[in-house]
Design a protein around this motif. Structure first.
Motif, PDB file in Angstrom:
ATOM      1  N   MET A   1      34.671  29.295  31.054  1.00  0.00           N
ATOM      2  CA  MET A   1      35.926  30.001  31.289  1.00  0.00           C
ATOM      3  C   MET A   1      36.842  29.152  32.172  1.00  0.00           C
ATOM      4  SD  MET A   1      35.790  33.153  29.873  1.00  0.00           S
ATOM      5  CE  MET A   1      37.025  34.084  30.783  1.00  0.00           C
ATOM      6  N   ILE A   2      38.116  29.177  31.839  1.00  0.00           N
ATOM      7  CA  ILE A   2      39.153  28.616  32.706  1.00  0.00           C
ATOM      8  C   ILE A   2      39.691  29.787  33.505  1.00  0.00           C
ATOM      9  CG2 ILE A   2      41.395  27.452  32.766  1.00  0.00           C
ATOM     10  CD1 ILE A   2      40.621  26.198  30.028  1.00  0.00           C
ATOM     11  N   THR A   3      39.515  29.751  34.822  1.00  0.00           N
ATOM     12  CA  THR A   3      39.789  30.944  35.612  1.00  0.00           C
ATOM     13  C   THR A   3      40.403  30.594  36.959  1.00  0.00           C
ATOM     14  OG1 THR A   3      38.789  32.962  36.507  1.00  0.00           O
ATOM     15  CG2 THR A   3      37.456  30.971  36.602  1.00  0.00           C
ATOM     16  N   GLY A   4      41.115  31.542  37.521  1.00  0.00           N
ATOM     17  CA  GLY A   4      41.775  31.346  38.812  1.00  0.00           C
ATOM     18  C   GLY A   4      42.964  32.275  38.910  1.00  0.00           C
ATOM     19  N   ALA A   5      43.983  31.840  39.621  1.00  0.00           N
ATOM     20  CA  ALA A   5      45.150  32.707  39.781  1.00  0.00           C
ATOM     21  C   ALA A   5      46.364  31.887  40.183  1.00  0.00           C
ATOM     22  CB  ALA A   5      44.887  33.781  40.825  1.00  0.00           C
ATOM     23  N   SER A   6      47.540  32.468  39.941  1.00  0.00           N
ATOM     24  CA  SER A   6      48.797  31.806  40.267  1.00  0.00           C
ATOM     25  C   SER A   6      49.835  32.845  40.641  1.00  0.00           C
ATOM     26  CB  SER A   6      49.285  30.983  39.064  1.00  0.00           C
ATOM     27  OG  SER A   6      50.511  30.341  39.360  1.00  0.00           O
ATOM     28  N   ASP A   7      50.640  32.548  41.651  1.00  0.00           N
ATOM     29  CA  ASP A   7      51.771  33.400  42.006  1.00  0.00           C
ATOM     30  C   ASP A   7      52.881  32.542  42.599  1.00  0.00           C
ATOM     31  OD1 ASP A   7      51.930  36.159  41.404  1.00  0.00           O
ATOM     32  OD2 ASP A   7      50.302  36.609  42.804  1.00  0.00           O
ATOM     33  N   ALA A   8      54.102  32.873  42.221  1.00  0.00           N
ATOM     34  CA  ALA A   8      55.302  32.227  42.763  1.00  0.00           C
ATOM     35  C   ALA A   8      56.263  33.344  43.183  1.00  0.00           C
ATOM     36  CB  ALA A   8      55.932  31.298  41.729  1.00  0.00           C
ATOM     37  N   PRO A   9      55.994  33.994  44.308  1.00  0.00           N
ATOM     38  CA  PRO A   9      56.739  35.200  44.663  1.00  0.00           C
ATOM     39  C   PRO A   9      57.936  34.971  45.587  1.00  0.00           C
ATOM     40  CG  PRO A   9      54.850  34.998  46.095  1.00  0.00           C
ATOM     41  CD  PRO A   9      54.841  33.787  45.185  1.00  0.00           C
TER      42      PRO A   9
END
Length: 420
Positions: A190-198
């Motif tokens: 799995m390619i997994t993680g997270a991203s946010d540009a808030p």
């Protein structure tokens, strides 16, 4: 039970684009916080943030991709490219049905949605907006799942693909979902993680309204102060981290380098308040206990704790109580630190960034410090690793996350060969 290992890491964080720059920044304990440059922050109570100096073209994104993707998707793609390259996976020859995507994000394409509303409404003047002034890719901004779709297309993945959105625990929970899918036999990698540009006016206004962010505009680098008596709130950030996780035998067959093993993951909800926390830390403590049980570990086995450590008054007290409840006497001996003191709080992305830090701590034997911790709060009386990094010999690392809405999550990474 199928075992799950981390074989690739990609990180983009304030003060460091790429895994190595990120690691050097957090170990040095030098905060990457400044006055906001993305827009004029003068009207706001909190005018500072931890911004990423990110050039999408330098990461191989074409002008068409840049126009189609919100910044949070761009960050996710760049991180995924680094993680997949680091893992040595050849996805062109892998079985696409056995590979998946699990990505976390708290606020998705906030920047694009706000920018397009400003254009469509002529800066809020018009109630009836004119769609002819909008970009043709607005639907991709509306649905956070577009980021998972972008990664699936980019890497030719046909297995499970989804975006997890559980506020500030999204990063841990997305990795937890990937972990469970591999354990259950639904995928091998799995390619997994997270991203946010808030970092946008609407986000800054929202946190201003509840006075959650720091108003220390005159000294940005000293504003993020987890567990310090002078803390005044968290510092908004942005960023992403992506991991490649695989079933252990799958990784062994291809001779992959293994950073660590995912050995425990648990999540709880406090069912209490949208932004409030119970001071006793019960739910977070229960998540930690559950994760320890899955990993077949005792509290004394944990060699490092990556704290949520947001720097708000209530969170740091809640978290301190949770460690005492779940780790017992060992809570006073284990080194704990918050990298939010350096890179700010990137909402849904931060959990995956902190998991990347845990993997690197296990590999490199160094605990990053909690920056700006000069006068510890007497009620936060654990070893929060003030100011200076520390060499450790940790075989198991715990990360804890706490999010608005009452979400509480915990995950354990273990040194290769250290579990069961």
């Amino acid at each position: 039970m199928r075992r799950v290992v981390v074989t690739g890491i990609g990180v983009i964080a304030p003060g460091g684009v790429g895994r190595e720059e990120f690691w050097n920044r957090i170990v040095d304990g030098k905060p990457a916080v400044r006055r906001i440059t993305a827009f004029d922050p003068s009207p706001f109570r909190s005018q500072i943030a931890a911004e990423v100096d990110f050039d999408p073209a330098a990461h191989g994104l074409t002008p068409r991709e840049v126009r189609r993707m919100d910044r949070f998707t761009q960050l996710a793609v760049a991180c995924a490219d680094e993680a997949v390259a680091d893992s040595g996976l050849d996805l062109g020859t892998a079985d696409p049905e056995r590979a998946g995507i699990s990505l976390g994000s708290a606020v998705g394409a906030t920047i694009t949605l706000e920018e397009e509303y400003v254009v469509a409404s002529d800066r809020g003047r018009d109630w009836e907006v004119d769609h002819r002034h909008l970009r043709p890719f607005l639907y991709q901004a509306l649905v956070p799942s577009s980021a998972a779709a972008e990664l699936a297309v980019r890497f030719g993945v046909n297995g499970p693909a989804a975006v997890v959105s559980t506020g500030c625990t999204s990063g841990i929970d997305a990795i937890g979902r990937a972990y469970r899918l591999i354990q259950d036999g639904e995928a091998d990698m799995m390619i997994t993680g997270a991203s946010d540009a808030p970092i946008s006016p609407i986000t800054v206004a929202c946190f201003d309204a509840i006075r959650a962010t720091s108003p220390s505009n005159g000294e940005p680098e000293a504003a993020s102060r987890p567990f310090d008596a002078g803390r005044k709130g968290f510092v908004l950030g942005e960023g992403a981290a992506v991991l490649v996780v695989e079933e252990l035998e799958h990784a062994r067959r291809r001779g992959a380098r293994v950073y660590c093993e995912v050995t425990g993951y648990a999540a709880r909800a406090n069912g209490y308040h949208m932004t409030g926390l119970r001071p006793d830390g019960h739910e977070l403590g229960e998540a930690i206990r559950d994760a320890l049980g899955q990993a077949a570990l005792n509290p004394g086995d944990i060699g490092y704790v990556s704290a949520h450590g947001s720097g708000t008054k209530q969170n740091d007290l809640h978290e301190t109580s949770a460690y005492k409840r779940s780790l017992g006497d060992h809570a006073r001996r284990v080194p704990i630190s918050s990298i939010k003191s350096v890179i700010g709080h990137s909402l849904g992305a931060i959990g995956s960034i902190e998991m990347a830090a845990c993997a690197l701590v296990l590999q490199r034997g160094v605990v990053p410090p909690t920056a700006n911790l000069t006068v510890p709060d007497p009620e936060c009386d654990l070893d929060y690793t003030p100011l200076v990094a520390r060499e450790v010999s940790a075989r198991h690392a715990l990360s804890a996350g706490s999010g608005f809405g009452g979400f509480q999550s915990a995950m354990i990474f273990s040194e290769p060969g250290a579990s069961r």
